[in-house]
Design a protein around this motif. Structure first.
Motif, PDB file in Angstrom:
ATOM      1  N   LEU A  84     110.875  28.945  20.202  1.00 22.58           N
ATOM      2  CA  LEU A  84     111.438  30.151  20.804  1.00 22.58           C
ATOM      3  C   LEU A  84     111.791  29.920  22.258  1.00 22.58           C
ATOM      4  CD1 LEU A  84     109.039  32.854  19.318  1.00 22.58           C
ATOM      5  CD2 LEU A  84     111.331  32.286  18.553  1.00 22.58           C
ATOM      6  N   THR A  85     110.874  29.321  22.995  1.00 14.87           N
ATOM      7  CA  THR A  85     111.132  29.095  24.411  1.00 14.87           C
ATOM      8  C   THR A  85     112.262  28.081  24.613  1.00 14.87           C
ATOM      9  OG1 THR A  85     109.333  27.461  24.418  1.00 14.87           O
ATOM     10  CG2 THR A  85     108.797  29.689  25.123  1.00 14.87           C
ATOM     11  N   ALA A  86     112.411  27.147  23.670  1.00 18.18           N
ATOM     12  CA  ALA A  86     113.518  26.189  23.777  1.00 18.18           C
ATOM     13  C   ALA A  86     114.857  26.911  23.671  1.00 18.18           C
ATOM     14  CB  ALA A  86     113.402  25.135  22.674  1.00 18.18           C
ATOM     15  N   LEU A  87     114.947  27.889  22.784  1.00 18.68           N
ATOM     16  CA  LEU A  87     116.183  28.656  22.660  1.00 18.68           C
ATOM     17  C   LEU A  87     116.482  29.424  23.943  1.00 18.68           C
ATOM     18  CD1 LEU A  87     115.948  30.058  19.020  1.00 18.68           C
ATOM     19  CD2 LEU A  87     117.756  28.605  19.919  1.00 18.68           C
ATOM     20  N   LEU A  88     115.438  30.010  24.536  1.00 18.52           N
ATOM     21  CA  LEU A  88     115.628  30.759  25.779  1.00 18.52           C
ATOM     22  C   LEU A  88     116.028  29.829  26.918  1.00 18.52           C
ATOM     23  CD1 LEU A  88     112.607  33.233  25.605  1.00 18.52           C
ATOM     24  CD2 LEU A  88     114.997  33.728  25.155  1.00 18.52           C
ATOM     25  N   ALA A  89     115.385  28.655  26.985  1.00 16.78           N
ATOM     26  CA  ALA A  89     115.659  27.726  28.077  1.00 16.78           C
ATOM     27  C   ALA A  89     117.084  27.191  28.009  1.00 16.78           C
ATOM     28  CB  ALA A  89     114.664  26.566  28.042  1.00 16.78           C
ATOM     29  N   ARG A  90     117.648  27.116  26.796  1.00 15.56           N
ATOM     30  CA  ARG A  90     118.991  26.564  26.632  1.00 15.56           C
ATOM     31  C   ARG A  90     120.085  27.583  26.920  1.00 15.56           C
ATOM     32  NH1 ARG A  90     120.206  26.172  21.959  1.00 15.56           N
ATOM     33  NH2 ARG A  90     121.911  24.679  22.023  1.00 15.56           N
ATOM     34  N   ALA A  91     119.723  28.821  27.134  1.00 18.57           N
ATOM     35  CA  ALA A  91     120.738  29.852  27.351  1.00 18.57           C
ATOM     36  C   ALA A  91     121.577  29.501  28.574  1.00 18.57           C
ATOM     37  CB  ALA A  91     120.081  31.216  27.530  1.00 18.57           C
ATOM     38  N   PRO A  92     122.891  29.341  28.419  1.00 15.46           N
ATOM     39  CA  PRO A  92     123.729  28.943  29.561  1.00 15.46           C
ATOM     40  C   PRO A  92     123.814  30.060  30.597  1.00 15.46           C
ATOM     41  CG  PRO A  92     125.083  29.498  27.666  1.00 15.46           C
ATOM     42  CD  PRO A  92     123.664  29.523  27.188  1.00 15.46           C
ATOM     43  N   GLN A  93     123.844  29.672  31.858  1.00 18.84           N
ATOM     44  CA  GLN A  93     123.969  30.627  32.958  1.00 18.84           C
ATOM     45  C   GLN A  93     125.369  30.599  33.575  1.00 18.84           C
ATOM     46  OE1 GLN A  93     121.385  32.705  33.598  1.00 18.84           O
ATOM     47  NE2 GLN A  93     120.390  31.675  31.877  1.00 18.84           N
ATOM     48  N   ILE A 103     134.606  29.276  17.267  1.00 17.29           N
ATOM     49  CA  ILE A 103     133.355  28.579  17.576  1.00 17.29           C
ATOM     50  C   ILE A 103     132.382  29.576  18.199  1.00 17.29           C
ATOM     51  CG2 ILE A 103     132.283  26.742  18.929  1.00 17.29           C
ATOM     52  CD1 ILE A 103     134.802  25.156  18.754  1.00 17.29           C
ATOM     53  N   PRO A 104     131.221  29.748  17.611  1.00 16.12           N
ATOM     54  CA  PRO A 104     130.261  30.711  18.160  1.00 16.12           C
ATOM     55  C   PRO A 104     129.553  30.150  19.382  1.00 16.12           C
ATOM     56  CG  PRO A 104     129.303  29.624  16.264  1.00 16.12           C
ATOM     57  CD  PRO A 104     130.719  29.121  16.369  1.00 16.12           C
ATOM     58  N   SER A 105     129.129  31.010  20.260  1.00 16.28           N
ATOM     59  CA  SER A 105     128.332  30.564  21.404  1.00 16.28           C
ATOM     60  C   SER A 105     126.983  30.059  20.908  1.00 16.28           C
ATOM     61  CB  SER A 105     128.124  31.726  22.377  1.00 16.28           C
ATOM     62  OG  SER A 105     127.494  32.816  21.718  1.00 16.28           O
ATOM     63  N   GLY A 106     126.378  29.167  21.692  1.00 16.07           N
ATOM     64  CA  GLY A 106     125.066  28.644  21.341  1.00 16.07           C
ATOM     65  C   GLY A 106     125.080  27.283  20.694  1.00 16.07           C
ATOM     66  N   VAL A 107     126.253  26.846  20.172  1.00 18.96           N
ATOM     67  CA  VAL A 107     126.321  25.505  19.593  1.00 18.96           C
ATOM     68  C   VAL A 107     126.536  24.491  20.718  1.00 18.96           C
ATOM     69  CG1 VAL A 107     127.217  26.400  17.419  1.00 18.96           C
ATOM     70  CG2 VAL A 107     128.813  25.634  19.177  1.00 18.96           C
TER      71      VAL A 107
END
Length: 632
Positions: free
Chosen positions: A124-133, A198-202
């Motif tokens: 879960l935290t890996a997904l949050l940490a990867r969120a682009p800013q 293309i969806p975001s997050g990939v």
């Protein structure tokens, strides 16, 4: 174009060691008290040693008692009562060092909980940490870094190798290969050609690619996933329903054994010696950690679970209710047959003719027909004088002929006699007339997902013995799909409120409802467990659901139930492991051979053992009920 937002200035963070010290003040004070008491003991000042240790332990016990009383006022029996009584008992009988060990155990237990929680929440935290800013937005042909909130629909962006696609977009480059494993759990890279969505997050795996934003950041897929994950990661996963089944009897047994030991021996020290090994840690920490680990494991499979309690309910589901369109089926009708009336035309000729007219219609079935013609390589004919009667059909002049395409009643209303009977298997027909004579029709049907029947059989093997389809479609369509899918009961022509009533009145509970659209949001919220299907499902459905499956793969539903069952089993095993070992140690302590200080140290060992056992829920475990399930 707005100016590039200034990045916040970096503030110097305290060293990691300092942050850890500040996070656990009771543990820090316990270490200081132990150091001071040790110096006093070595100097021969036993009285001062006792007062320092006992005073500190009593203060901690009083602090814990405040929270315990608040819990009792809310009618929640806190297992901390054992620790408080044990601390007070050791101080009263003079075993103050054992009391200090219990304080360290409680404070250290919080540190262990944080460590185990961080490990359990890793996905879960890996997904949050990867969120682009930030996003690289092309301004006059030059990329500029803008906060993703500043990206507007239509902006051209550059995504470099290894970067996360920041917003939903369309590919401008000739091709791209992306990694969607963080969203869907699928490790195989996905290839896209120019024009693909293309969806975001990939993650972009190739060289730098150019894309055009099609959604704002707040409306993009990954941002919705981030919000779902943040809610799941912040969930404490309280084990209220499961732990409370054991807390009251375990407390009663512990106090009873301690009282019996005191009564038999006549020595109050024996009471304290028994209580110090009555560890509450499996109930306070280990079992909730198993559920947090299960939530993280689900995220690794592309399944967002919004809390540990949901996993427990998933393990007990007995009825599964499904929406039809987009859940059991693909949600887009496809041409399955072409029926020709009269001579002189082949099925391909008729399909080309109908598609040539339908290309001027905005109806959803028109798009399916045109797409079917393109897939068969049938070039469309030019048409003139095209006119659409909304909801009825389209007329046009094609290759010198007057052609009408639409509903059966529309064609017959033009004077054409249709020989073929209407379909009765739930499929749909689009009819055609040429120069006033019926020419035939194409048959369209919404296809059932290929792994639907296997998924339902696997759910039945897990104890989900009852399945229901709740759909707004006509009874004939619903019955045909239900027969192909293997659904036990069908309720057709349902409005959203009808679905809510059906779930509320279901006797075999808990009930899991699976859907994907806005109209499913009320019933997802009303069910015991609501599951939203599909990465592009409606936001309302995702917000109302307890579980969001991020890929259009129905078999992930079985995986979600499996993870719930295995996490609950590990949580229960952790509880029983701690209870059995604690009772065994209490029976030994009743004989007087286990000093209080040794018992307190053994208690800490039991805590560590049960927490490590609970972390087993992080690991993937094969389940024979998943064997053979095909994915889409």
């Amino acid at each position: 174009m707005p100016a590039r937002p200034s990045r916040p200035p970096r503030t110097s963070a305290p060293p990691r060691a300092i942050r850890l010290l500040l996070r656990y003040p009771i543990l820090d004070l316990a270490a200081v008290v132990a150091l001071v008491a040790g110096v006093l003991a070595l100097s021969g000042n036993g009285g001062a040693t006792r007062w320092v240790v006992s005073g500190f332990a009593v203060i901690v016990a009083a602090y814990l008692s405040i929270g315990m009383v608040r819990g009792l006022l809310r009618r929640h029996w806190g297992i901390d009562i054992l620790a408080v009584i044990a601390i007070v008992a050791t101080i009263v009988v003079g075993e103050y060092w054992a009391g200090l060990v219990i304080v360290v155990m409680l404070a250290g237990g919080r540190a262990l909980e944080d460590y185990a929680g961080r490990r359990a929440r890793a996905e879960l935290t890996a997904l949050l940490a990867r969120a682009p800013q930030f996003a690289h937005v092309l301004v006059d042909g030059t990329p500029r870094d803008l906060a993703i909130e500043e990206v507007r629909i239509g902006d051209s962006l550059v995504v470099r190798p290894g970067e996360v696609v920041p917003v939903d977009c369309v590919l401008l480059s000739a091709e791209a290969t992306v990694d969607a494993s963080q969203l869907t759990g699928e490790s195989v890279p996905v290839e896209h050609a120019a024009g693909a969505q293309i969806p975001s997050g990939v993650v972009n795996l190739d060289g730098a690619i150019s894309v055009r934003a099609t959604q704002l950041a707040a409306d993009s897929q990954y941002q919705r996933v981030v919000e779902l994950v943040r809610a799941a990661s912040e969930s404490r996963a309280p084990l209220v329903r499961l732990a409370d089944r054991y807390s009251v009897p375990f407390t009663a047994i512990s106090l009873g054994l301690a009282g019996i030991a005191w009564w038999i021996s006549g020595d109050p020290v024996r009471f304290a010696e028994v209580l110090v090994v009555a560890t509450p840690c499996p109930l306070l920490i280990a079992a909730p950690i198993a559920f947090v680990a299960g939530v993280s494991r689900a995220a690794r499979s592309g399944i967002i679970v919004k809390g540990g309690v949901t996993l427990e309910v998933l393990s007990r589901v007995r009825t599964a209710a499904f929406d039809k369109t987009g859940t059991l089926t693909f949600g887009s009708p496809e041409v399955v047959d072409t029926v020709v009336e009269g001579a002189g035309r082949s099925p391909d000729d008729l399909l080309r003719l109908i598609a040539s007219v339908e290309q001027y219609s905005g109806h959803v079935l028109a798009g399916s027909i045109v797409r079917a013609a393109a897939e068969r390589g049938l070039g469309l004919l030019a048409a003139t004088e095209a006119a659409e009667l909304t909801g009825r059909g389209v007329t046009a002049r094609v290759d010198g002929h007057e052609v009408a395409v639409g509903k059966r009643a529309f064609i017959e209303g033009l004077g054409a006699h249709v020989d073929s009977p209407p379909p009765t298997d739930g499929s749909m027909a689009v009819y055609a007339a040429v120069d006033g004579r019926s020419a035939g029709h194409v048959v369209l049907a919404d296809r059932v997902r290929p792994n639907t029947a296997e998924t339902l059989r696997a759910l039945a093997a897990q104890g989900v013995g009852r399945t229901i389809m709740l759909t707004g479609d006509l009874a004939a369509t619903a019955s045909a799909i239900a027969a192909q899918a293997g659904i036990g009961e069908t309720r057709a022509e349902c409005l959203p409120e009808d679905k809510v009533r059906a779930v509320a009145s279901e006797p075999m509970r808990p009930v899991m409802m699976v859907g994907d659209g806005v109209n499913d949001a009320p019933v997802l919220a009303a069910s015991d467990v609501g599951v939203a299907m599909g990465s592009r499902g409606a936001t309302a459905a995702s917000e109302s659901a307890d579980v969001v499956i991020m890929v259009d793969d129905l078999s992930r539903l079985v995986r979600a139930v499996t993870i719930g069952s295995q996490s609950t089993a590990i949580a229960t095993q952790a509880i029983w492991m701690g209870i059995v070992i604690s009772i065994a140690l209490m029976l030994v302590a009743m004989t007087g051979v286990l000093p209080a200080i040794v018992g307190a140290l053994l208690q800490e060992g039991v805590d560590v053992l049960t927490i490590l056992y609970a972390l087993r829920a992080v690991a993937d475990r094969p389940d024979r009920r998943l064997a053979g399930l095909s994915t889409l």
